[in-house]
Design a protein around this motif. Structure first.
Motif, PDB file in Angstrom:
ATOM      1  N   GLU A  32       0.835  -1.212   0.000  1.00  0.00           N
ATOM      2  CA  GLU A  32       0.000   0.000   0.000  1.00  0.00           C
ATOM      3  C   GLU A  32       0.865   1.256   0.000  1.00  0.00           C
TER       4      GLU A  32
ATOM      5  N   LEU B 198       0.508   4.435  -2.393  1.00  0.00           N
ATOM      6  CA  LEU B 198       0.327   5.805  -1.893  1.00  0.00           C
ATOM      7  C   LEU B 198       1.425   6.741  -2.403  1.00  0.00           C
TER       8      LEU B 198
ATOM      9  N   SER C  17      -6.069  13.201  -1.320  1.00  0.00           N
ATOM     10  CA  SER C  17      -7.038  14.253  -0.996  1.00  0.00           C
ATOM     11  C   SER C  17      -6.720  14.891   0.356  1.00  0.00           C
TER      12      SER C  17
ATOM     13  N   GLU D 136      -7.188  12.958   3.721  1.00  0.00           N
ATOM     14  CA  GLU D 136      -6.290  11.862   4.134  1.00  0.00           C
ATOM     15  C   GLU D 136      -5.118  12.388   4.927  1.00  0.00           C
TER      16      GLU D 136
ATOM     17  N   ARG E 146       0.797   6.533   7.874  1.00  0.00           N
ATOM     18  CA  ARG E 146      -0.358   5.763   7.393  1.00  0.00           C
ATOM     19  C   ARG E 146      -0.031   4.288   7.218  1.00  0.00           C
TER      20      ARG E 146
ATOM     21  N   TYR F 265     -21.316   8.447  12.181  1.00  0.00           N
ATOM     22  CA  TYR F 265     -20.639   7.193  12.551  1.00  0.00           C
ATOM     23  C   TYR F 265     -19.390   7.414  13.376  1.00  0.00           C
TER      24      TYR F 265
ATOM     25  N   GLU G 115      -7.642   2.365   6.415  1.00  0.00           N
ATOM     26  CA  GLU G 115      -8.607   1.465   7.045  1.00  0.00           C
ATOM     27  C   GLU G 115      -9.018   0.299   6.157  1.00  0.00           C
TER      28      GLU G 115
ATOM     29  N   ALA H  61      -7.326  -1.179   3.801  1.00  0.00           N
ATOM     30  CA  ALA H  61      -6.222  -2.144   3.692  1.00  0.00           C
ATOM     31  C   ALA H  61      -6.129  -2.988   4.966  1.00  0.00           C
TER      32      ALA H  61
ATOM     33  N   ASN I 165     -14.588  -0.350  -7.526  1.00  0.00           N
ATOM     34  CA  ASN I 165     -15.008   1.029  -7.235  1.00  0.00           C
ATOM     35  C   ASN I 165     -14.231   1.615  -6.053  1.00  0.00           C
ATOM     36  N   THR I 166     -13.244   0.876  -5.567  1.00  0.00           N
ATOM     37  CA  THR I 166     -12.374   1.213  -4.427  1.00  0.00           C
ATOM     38  C   THR I 166     -13.093   1.194  -3.077  1.00  0.00           C
TER      39      THR I 166
ATOM     40  N   PHE J  59     -14.923  -0.814   0.161  1.00  0.00           N
ATOM     41  CA  PHE J  59     -14.663  -2.050   0.894  1.00  0.00           C
ATOM     42  C   PHE J  59     -15.969  -2.817   1.091  1.00  0.00           C
TER      43      PHE J  59
ATOM     44  N   LEU K  64     -16.000   1.555   8.802  1.00  0.00           N
ATOM     45  CA  LEU K  64     -14.877   0.815   9.376  1.00  0.00           C
ATOM     46  C   LEU K  64     -14.306   1.555  10.582  1.00  0.00           C
TER      47      LEU K  64
ATOM     48  N   PHE L  94     -10.006  -0.007  -9.481  1.00  0.00           N
ATOM     49  CA  PHE L  94      -9.284   0.159  -8.206  1.00  0.00           C
ATOM     50  C   PHE L  94      -8.571   1.505  -8.066  1.00  0.00           C
ATOM     51  N   GLN L  95      -8.779   2.413  -9.002  1.00  0.00           N
ATOM     52  CA  GLN L  95      -8.043   3.688  -8.914  1.00  0.00           C
ATOM     53  C   GLN L  95      -8.987   4.873  -8.977  1.00  0.00           C
TER      54      GLN L  95
ATOM     55  N   GLY M   5     -22.755  13.649  -0.685  1.00  0.00           N
ATOM     56  CA  GLY M   5     -22.236  12.306  -0.947  1.00  0.00           C
ATOM     57  C   GLY M   5     -22.698  11.779  -2.297  1.00  0.00           C
TER      58      GLY M   5
HETATM   59  C1  B12 Z   1      -9.972   9.940   1.528  1.00  0.00           C
HETATM   60  C2  B12 Z   1     -11.287   9.209   1.699  1.00  0.00           C
HETATM   61  C3  B12 Z   1     -12.273   9.436   0.748  1.00  0.00           C
HETATM   62  C4  B12 Z   1     -11.994  10.191  -0.546  1.00  0.00           C
HETATM   63  C5  B12 Z   1     -11.246   9.224  -1.502  1.00  0.00           C
HETATM   64  C6  B12 Z   1     -11.925   7.835  -1.622  1.00  0.00           C
HETATM   65  C7  B12 Z   1     -10.985   6.631  -1.780  1.00  0.00           C
HETATM   66  N1  B12 Z   1     -11.488   5.589  -2.411  1.00  0.00           N
HETATM   67  O1  B12 Z   1      -9.865   6.646  -1.339  1.00  0.00           O
HETATM   68  C8  B12 Z   1     -13.436  10.576  -0.994  1.00  0.00           C
HETATM   69  C9  B12 Z   1     -13.837  11.916  -0.404  1.00  0.00           C
HETATM   70  C10 B12 Z   1     -13.639  10.624  -2.504  1.00  0.00           C
HETATM   71  C11 B12 Z   1     -14.247   9.491  -0.280  1.00  0.00           C
HETATM   72  C12 B12 Z   1     -15.476   9.060  -0.729  1.00  0.00           C
HETATM   73  C13 B12 Z   1     -16.195   8.056  -0.095  1.00  0.00           C
HETATM   74  N2  B12 Z   1     -15.934   7.514   1.124  1.00  0.00           N
HETATM   75 CO1  B12 Z   1     -14.321   7.781   2.054  1.00  0.00          CO
HETATM   76  N3  B12 Z   1     -12.632   7.772   3.034  1.00  0.00           N
HETATM   77  C14 B12 Z   1     -11.496   8.331   2.788  1.00  0.00           C
HETATM   78  C15 B12 Z   1     -10.451   7.924   3.845  1.00  0.00           C
HETATM   79  C16 B12 Z   1     -10.281   9.088   4.816  1.00  0.00           C
HETATM   80  C17 B12 Z   1      -9.094   7.500   3.269  1.00  0.00           C
HETATM   81  C18 B12 Z   1      -9.181   6.506   2.092  1.00  0.00           C
HETATM   82  C19 B12 Z   1      -7.830   6.151   1.519  1.00  0.00           C
HETATM   83  O2  B12 Z   1      -6.923   5.769   2.239  1.00  0.00           O
HETATM   84  N4  B12 Z   1      -7.659   6.297   0.217  1.00  0.00           N
HETATM   85  C20 B12 Z   1      -6.382   6.073  -0.407  1.00  0.00           C
HETATM   86  C21 B12 Z   1      -6.450   5.132  -1.587  1.00  0.00           C
HETATM   87  C22 B12 Z   1      -5.039   4.765  -2.035  1.00  0.00           C
HETATM   88  O3  B12 Z   1      -7.086   3.948  -1.192  1.00  0.00           O
HETATM   89  P1  B12 Z   1      -7.855   3.034  -2.234  1.00  0.00           P
HETATM   90  O4  B12 Z   1      -8.453   3.854  -3.289  1.00  0.00           O
HETATM   91  O5  B12 Z   1      -8.757   2.144  -1.468  1.00  0.00           O
HETATM   92  O6  B12 Z   1      -6.652   2.188  -2.840  1.00  0.00           O
HETATM   93  C23 B12 Z   1      -6.498   0.811  -2.550  1.00  0.00           C
HETATM   94  C24 B12 Z   1      -6.974  -0.098  -3.673  1.00  0.00           C
HETATM   95  O7  B12 Z   1      -7.952   0.518  -4.480  1.00  0.00           O
HETATM   96  C25 B12 Z   1      -5.751  -0.509  -4.366  1.00  0.00           C
HETATM   97  N5  B12 Z   1      -5.245   0.290  -5.475  1.00  0.00           N
HETATM   98  C26 B12 Z   1      -5.044   1.622  -5.544  1.00  0.00           C
HETATM   99  N6  B12 Z   1      -4.444   1.951  -6.675  1.00  0.00           N
HETATM  100  C27 B12 Z   1      -4.255   0.803  -7.354  1.00  0.00           C
HETATM  101  C28 B12 Z   1      -3.689   0.585  -8.596  1.00  0.00           C
HETATM  102  C29 B12 Z   1      -3.657  -0.720  -9.093  1.00  0.00           C
HETATM  103  C30 B12 Z   1      -3.054  -0.936 -10.416  1.00  0.00           C
HETATM  104  C31 B12 Z   1      -4.234  -1.790  -8.324  1.00  0.00           C
HETATM  105  C32 B12 Z   1      -4.259  -3.170  -8.854  1.00  0.00           C
HETATM  106  C33 B12 Z   1      -4.777  -1.555  -7.069  1.00  0.00           C
HETATM  107  C34 B12 Z   1      -4.789  -0.264  -6.610  1.00  0.00           C
HETATM  108  O8  B12 Z   1      -4.749  -0.486  -3.357  1.00  0.00           O
HETATM  109  C35 B12 Z   1      -4.992   0.605  -2.486  1.00  0.00           C
HETATM  110  C36 B12 Z   1      -4.474   0.343  -1.108  1.00  0.00           C
HETATM  111  O9  B12 Z   1      -5.196  -0.711  -0.454  1.00  0.00           O
HETATM  112  C37 B12 Z   1     -11.160   6.674   4.503  1.00  0.00           C
HETATM  113  C38 B12 Z   1     -10.877   6.486   5.988  1.00  0.00           C
HETATM  114  C39 B12 Z   1      -9.478   6.003   6.246  1.00  0.00           C
HETATM  115  N7  B12 Z   1      -8.796   6.648   7.165  1.00  0.00           N
HETATM  116  O10 B12 Z   1      -9.021   5.061   5.648  1.00  0.00           O
HETATM  117  C40 B12 Z   1     -12.663   6.939   4.211  1.00  0.00           C
HETATM  118  C41 B12 Z   1     -13.528   5.726   3.864  1.00  0.00           C
HETATM  119  C42 B12 Z   1     -12.775   4.891   2.864  1.00  0.00           C
HETATM  120  N8  B12 Z   1     -14.739   6.307   3.151  1.00  0.00           N
HETATM  121  C43 B12 Z   1     -15.796   5.745   3.406  1.00  0.00           C
HETATM  122  C44 B12 Z   1     -17.030   6.097   2.785  1.00  0.00           C
HETATM  123  C45 B12 Z   1     -18.313   5.663   3.456  1.00  0.00           C
HETATM  124  C46 B12 Z   1     -17.031   6.828   1.581  1.00  0.00           C
HETATM  125  C47 B12 Z   1     -18.195   6.969   0.575  1.00  0.00           C
HETATM  126  C48 B12 Z   1     -18.938   5.662   0.342  1.00  0.00           C
HETATM  127  C49 B12 Z   1     -19.158   8.096   1.035  1.00  0.00           C
HETATM  128  C50 B12 Z   1     -20.267   8.440   0.065  1.00  0.00           C
HETATM  129  N9  B12 Z   1     -21.305   7.631  -0.097  1.00  0.00           N
HETATM  130  O11 B12 Z   1     -20.253   9.508  -0.526  1.00  0.00           O
HETATM  131  C51 B12 Z   1     -17.444   7.458  -0.710  1.00  0.00           C
HETATM  132  C52 B12 Z   1     -17.037   6.284  -1.625  1.00  0.00           C
HETATM  133  C53 B12 Z   1     -16.358   6.733  -2.881  1.00  0.00           C
HETATM  134  C54 B12 Z   1     -15.490   5.621  -3.470  1.00  0.00           C
HETATM  135  N10 B12 Z   1     -15.831   5.146  -4.650  1.00  0.00           N
HETATM  136  O12 B12 Z   1     -14.520   5.220  -2.821  1.00  0.00           O
HETATM  137  C55 B12 Z   1     -15.617   4.574   4.382  1.00  0.00           C
HETATM  138  C56 B12 Z   1     -15.554   3.219   3.674  1.00  0.00           C
HETATM  139  C57 B12 Z   1     -16.800   2.660   3.147  1.00  0.00           C
HETATM  140  C58 B12 Z   1     -16.529   1.467   2.262  1.00  0.00           C
HETATM  141  N11 B12 Z   1     -17.406   0.494   2.360  1.00  0.00           N
HETATM  142  O13 B12 Z   1     -15.568   1.399   1.522  1.00  0.00           O
HETATM  143  C59 B12 Z   1     -14.192   4.897   5.011  1.00  0.00           C
HETATM  144  C60 B12 Z   1     -13.340   3.685   5.372  1.00  0.00           C
HETATM  145  C61 B12 Z   1     -14.481   5.706   6.299  1.00  0.00           C
HETATM  146  C62 B12 Z   1     -14.920   4.810   7.466  1.00  0.00           C
HETATM  147  N12 B12 Z   1     -14.172   4.790   8.541  1.00  0.00           N
HETATM  148  O14 B12 Z   1     -15.908   4.119   7.420  1.00  0.00           O
HETATM  149  N13 B12 Z   1     -13.554   8.988   0.790  1.00  0.00           N
END
Ligand code: B12
Ligand code: SF4
Ligand code: SF4
Length: 344
Positions: free
Chosen positions: A30, A34, A44, A47, A54, A106, A140, A142, A155-156, A158, A169, A207-208, A239
């Motif tokens: 991860e 990042l 963003s 974060e 992290r 929450y 969270e 991860a 859709n990224t 969980f 979470l 996933f991105q 949202g």
């Molecule tokens: C910043 C953030 C946002 C940002 C960015 C979203 C995102 N996907 O990162 C914004 C404001 C857009 C957002 C929106 C939402 N969020 Co938000 N958010 C966060 C926060 C604070 C950090 C997330 C994070 O670390 N992102 C960083 C990126 C790198 O993570 P990632 O996209 O998941 O990347 C992983 C994989 O996709 C993969 N990956 C990434 N790049 C690549 C590339 C390749 C090639 C491959 C194979 C894999 C891969 O590996 C990565 C690491 O595991 C967390 C809480 C926390 N502290 O963790 C809540 C959190 C993720 N959000 C949450 C919620 C509820 C939402 C929304 C559903 C709210 C809504 N309905 O409007 C939306 C969902 C949008 C979406 N499609 O994700 C919940 C999770 C709910 C869930 N079931 O997933 C969290 C966990 C908060 C909580 N404690 O409950 N959020």
């Protein structure tokens, strides 16, 4: 029973739907993701900016050995049922507030439950603990994946097998060593429905996500809504649930209906009423739910944008009045919304 089984039992008793355990070892894969995202300016402001913190739980709690991960489902019966959503025709002037933001905040609910779990463990085993819900330094999703709670979809979001992605979470970091769980298979079938349904291309690839293009983010920013996203917002007030609603893993999921999440007064969704929402009504309806954290004028601004997108003749006069509103962001948005009537 051993401490692990005791924790699982107690957590479920107090309404936490899923519990899993993982080590506090660094998240090395991860970290690479990042770092790459940082280089592309995809981190963003919501974060933690320090990637070292992290990805290394020991930096949040020195001596940490275990991350206890929790998921809690937030669907309640008063929200449209999932199946009804796609066929439900909302009234012309009703705005959308995403499901997570309609329920009680929450951060408060989950943190309180995790405090109960910490008290419970402390009585059995002395140790050090740190509670994290959303705003903390951990990645969270991860952690939850490594703890076997579920998987990350294209859709990224969980997902858990039982509740889909309609979950929050939270984690407890501790220096107590507890046997870790192993991760489970993903049910994401790669159908791509989420990526193609995203209205702004925020899902750049499976996933991105580009958070700056995500409508969830756009509804939460201060100041003006960037021009490019105003039409795409449609009737959204806070949202965005689109990439979750279309996902097959989110159909026919369990509706936990936790009473803790049921708001005292449901949030107003009539756009005209939202556009002129008084301080008193805002405090009554939005103060205790996640949709309220950015304040009254952000909600009003978003409602005014949605009215501009709906272009009902009945609201033209209201929008004219709002071009003189004391709030600059509401005034500017009202001007755009009126202008939008001309773009038939
Ligand atoms: C910043 C953030 C946002 C940002 C960015 C979203 C995102 N996907 O990162 C914004 C404001 C857009 C957002 C929106 C939402 N969020 Co938000 N958010 C966060 C926060 C604070 C950090 C997330 C994070 O670390 N992102 C960083 C990126 C790198 O993570 P990632 O996209 O998941 O990347 C992983 C994989 O996709 C993969 N990956 C990434 N790049 C690549 C590339 C390749 C090639 C491959 C194979 C894999 C891969 O590996 C990565 C690491 O595991 C967390 C809480 C926390 N502290 O963790 C809540 C959190 C993720 N959000 C949450 C919620 C509820 C939402 C929304 C559903 C709210 C809504 N309905 O409007 C939306 C969902 C949008 C979406 N499609 O994700 C919940 C999770 C709910 C869930 N079931 O997933 C969290 C966990 C908060 C909580 N404690 O409950 N959020
Ligand atoms: S929440 Fe909405 S805008 Fe954000 S990625 Fe999903 S569909 Fe796209
Ligand atoms: S819509 Fe399809 S590709 Fe997207 S997360 Fe769900 S199963 Fe995976």
């Amino acid at each position: 029973m051993d401490i692990k089984q005791d924790i699982i039992y107690f957590s479920k008793e107090i309404g936490l739907d899923k519990v899993g355990f993982t080590t506090a070892k660094p998240f090395l894969q991860e970290k690479e993701v990042l770092l790459e995202r940082k280089a592309k300016n995809l981190i963003s402001p919501f974060e933690e900016q320090d990637i070292e913190i992290r990805c290394d739980p020991e930096k949040s709690l020195p001596g940490a050995k275990t991350i206890i991960c929790f998921a809690m489902g937030y669907l309640i019966y008063s929200q449209s049922s999932l199946e009804a959503v796609s066929s439900h025709i909302e009234s012309r002037s009703e705005g959308k507030i995403s499901r997570y933001a309609q329920v009680k905040d929450y951060h408060v609910i989950l943190s309180e439950k995790l405090r109960h779990v910490v008290d419970f463990i402390s009585k059995k085993r002395p140790g050090r603990f740190k509670i994290i819900v959303d705003t903390g330094s951990l990645i969270e999703k991860a952690a939850a994946r490594r703890a076997g709670l579920g998987w990350i979809g294209e859709n990224t979001c969980f997902f858990t097998p039982e509740l889909g992605s309609w979950i929050f979470l939270g984690e407890i970091l501790t220096d107590i060593e507890i046997e870790p769980d192993s991760h489970i298979e993903s049910n994401c079938n790669g159908c791509g429905s989420c990526v193609s349904a995203c209205p702004t291309g925020a899902l750049m690839a499976p996933f991105q996500i580009n958070p700056y293009r995500c409508l969830s983010y756009i509804t939460q920013i201060r100041g003006h809504i960037p021009e490019e996203f105003r039409k795409a917002l449609g009737d959204r007030v806070f949202g965005c649930d689109t990439c979750q609603e279309v996902c097959p893993c989110n159909q026919k999921v369990k509706i936990p209906n936790h009473k803790e999440f049921i708001p005292d007064i449901p949030a107003e969704r009539d756009l005209e009423k939202l556009a002129i929402l008084s301080k008193q009504d805002f405090n009554m309806m939005f103060n205790n739910i996640a949709a309220g954290w950015r304040g009254r004028n952000v909600i009003r601004r978003n409602a005014v944008c949605a009215l501009g997108n709906l272009r009902s003749e009945n609201t033209r006069n209201l929008l004219k009045v709002l071009t003189k509103d004391p709030s600059e962001i509401v005034r500017e948005q009202a001007r755009w919304s009126l202008q939008n009537y001309l773009c038939r």
